[in-house]
Motif scaffolding. Sequence first.
Motif, mmCIF file in Angstrom:
data_model
loop_
_atom_site.group_PDB
_atom_site.id
_atom_site.type_symbol
_atom_site.label_atom_id
_atom_site.label_comp_id
_atom_site.label_asym_id
_atom_site.label_seq_id
_atom_site.Cartn_x
_atom_site.Cartn_y
_atom_site.Cartn_z
ATOM 1 N N LEU A 136 23.481 -9.678 -56.783
ATOM 2 C CA LEU A 136 23.840 -10.242 -55.479
ATOM 3 C C LEU A 136 23.353 -11.685 -55.420
ATOM 4 O O LEU A 136 22.160 -11.950 -55.242
ATOM 5 C CB LEU A 136 23.232 -9.420 -54.344
ATOM 6 N N ARG A 137 24.301 -12.639 -55.561
ATOM 7 C CA ARG A 137 23.954 -14.056 -55.664
ATOM 8 C C ARG A 137 24.142 -14.833 -54.363
ATOM 9 O O ARG A 137 23.553 -15.894 -54.194
ATOM 10 C CB ARG A 137 24.810 -14.724 -56.760
ATOM 11 N N PHE A 138 24.965 -14.303 -53.446
ATOM 12 C CA PHE A 138 25.343 -15.104 -52.281
ATOM 13 C C PHE A 138 25.368 -14.242 -51.020
ATOM 14 O O PHE A 138 25.955 -13.158 -51.014
ATOM 15 C CB PHE A 138 26.726 -15.722 -52.510
ATOM 16 N N ILE A 139 24.711 -14.717 -49.969
ATOM 17 C CA ILE A 139 24.780 -14.091 -48.651
ATOM 18 C C ILE A 139 25.117 -15.168 -47.621
ATOM 19 O O ILE A 139 24.522 -16.254 -47.638
ATOM 20 C CB ILE A 139 23.451 -13.407 -48.269
ATOM 21 N N GLU A 140 26.072 -14.846 -46.755
ATOM 22 C CA GLU A 140 26.427 -15.769 -45.673
ATOM 23 C C GLU A 140 26.324 -15.056 -44.334
ATOM 24 O O GLU A 140 26.799 -13.929 -44.187
ATOM 25 C CB GLU A 140 27.846 -16.319 -45.866
ATOM 26 N N VAL A 141 25.702 -15.724 -43.355
ATOM 27 C CA VAL A 141 25.635 -15.227 -41.987
ATOM 28 C C VAL A 141 26.368 -16.216 -41.101
ATOM 29 O O VAL A 141 25.908 -17.334 -40.886
ATOM 30 C CB VAL A 141 24.178 -15.064 -41.507
ATOM 31 N N CYS A 142 27.534 -15.816 -40.619
ATOM 32 C CA CYS A 142 28.301 -16.666 -39.699
ATOM 33 C C CYS A 142 27.874 -16.362 -38.262
ATOM 34 O O CYS A 142 27.240 -15.348 -37.990
ATOM 35 C CB CYS A 142 29.799 -16.393 -39.844
ATOM 36 N N ASN A 143 28.233 -17.240 -37.352
ATOM 37 C CA ASN A 143 27.969 -17.017 -35.917
ATOM 38 C C ASN A 143 26.499 -16.724 -35.641
ATOM 39 O O ASN A 143 26.164 -15.879 -34.796
ATOM 40 C CB ASN A 143 28.832 -15.869 -35.384
ATOM 41 N N PHE A 144 25.618 -17.401 -36.362
ATOM 42 C CA PHE A 144 24.183 -17.185 -36.178
ATOM 43 C C PHE A 144 23.739 -17.806 -34.857
ATOM 44 O O PHE A 144 23.985 -18.984 -34.588
ATOM 45 C CB PHE A 144 23.417 -17.815 -37.344
#
Length: 461
Positions: free
Chosen positions: A390-398
């Motif tokens: 798991l190389r990438f995590i994105e949290v939108c609408n933070f």
Amino acid sequence: MKANSLIRKTKRKKLKAGKETDSGGKSISNLPEEVLEYIVSFLPIHEAIRTSILSKKWQNLWKSTPNLSFDGRDSPKRKLFMDFVERVLVLRGPSNIEKFRLSCEAKDDQSRIGTWISAAVNRNVKDVCLVLSDFESSFVFPRCLFNCKTLTEFEIDMLFILKLPSSISLPCLKILSLRQVTFIDDQSTQQLFSLPNLVELEIYECNWKNLVWVTICAPKLQQLAIYESLESTPANSGGCHVRIFRTHLAQFSCCGTLWNEFCLDESSVVETFIFLNSDGDRPRETACRSYKLLQGISSVKTLNITIDVVDVLDHASDLLAFPLEFRNLTSLIFESDELNLHSAGFWHIIYNSPNLRSLYFSDVGLSEVPSNCREDGTLDPAPRCFLSCLRFIEVCNFLGGEEAIDAVGFLLKNATALDVMSICWAGPGVMTNKIRRQLLDLPGWSKNRQDQFWLTIFWSF
């Protein structure tokens, strides 16, 4: 007098020059007839007919235009519109039709509309789109429509019963879109869902109430989209059992409250979208159908789901004793609302996705840690993908807040293979220095991985 004579001579010179220009081939009318027909084919039919007044050469060009589109929904005088369609089809002649599109109120003109459809079929039509409304009595399409040898694209949009012939033969049909229709019985509907060369099938807000068991078995099907109607199935009905059998889908979409049961059997899929609107009155049934749907897409590589999909699994914890395996899954996307990392359904998917590389959240929170969490905040055991790929995590609408920041910190601490954590601020104005500092001070990255790990924060001005 001399001035008038000079003006007349100038006009004669201009007229003569115009004739020479026409004869020189610079006028559009001097283009080959095939080219003119091609130009006219791009015009709406009423505009194409108007070109007939330009000259004798243009007089009959519109009659061979291959694309006929009639839209009477906004016509103030329905009778004039219906008569116009009739005249066009009568005067047009025998040349082939590529596209036939008709949008109108049916009322008591079903027979008339059926004649128009038959005329299109008899002219080897390839693309048919029918948007019909306001039925006053039973409507039956001409039998030839469902036995057309040239039809490649077909769309029906009508809030009415779709009556099908006992035998359906559409050997060239590749794209089928059914919108708002009510299916009448299992056998005829299954014929329509099992065409030999079907590539794309869309079933949008249709009524399945008359169906019990239907199989979708189209060997060349690549894209399947099912959007359930917002109107619920009657309470005494268990819905329709839809079996998607032996298909190899590039893309599969399913949206609704799972009033019907959808199951992929001996099928594979690359990308899946599941948008579930959970129904509080049937939590157990929805959970079972959601689990069965997820079980059928185990080969998926990209999975896009709403939070409701994992939430309903929390209502049937006994199902989670049977692992859902997603060995090919590399990208997992959660749409809408905030996902609480305490969700058992969420962790069930994560623990059974050993090759997950990217994880996307619309928003995230942590009200309490999972039951298998140590005192130091690490998972025991940790998901395999968290440790390896798991190389990438994105949290939108933070939007900040204690639970959201705790969730980001929890992910940073446990996803030790992570290269990038992307946080997109969605609050009013610019992210405050306090929240930004809290994120930058999270121990999961700042102390032991700052040389090789990136925390990116985006915000709008």
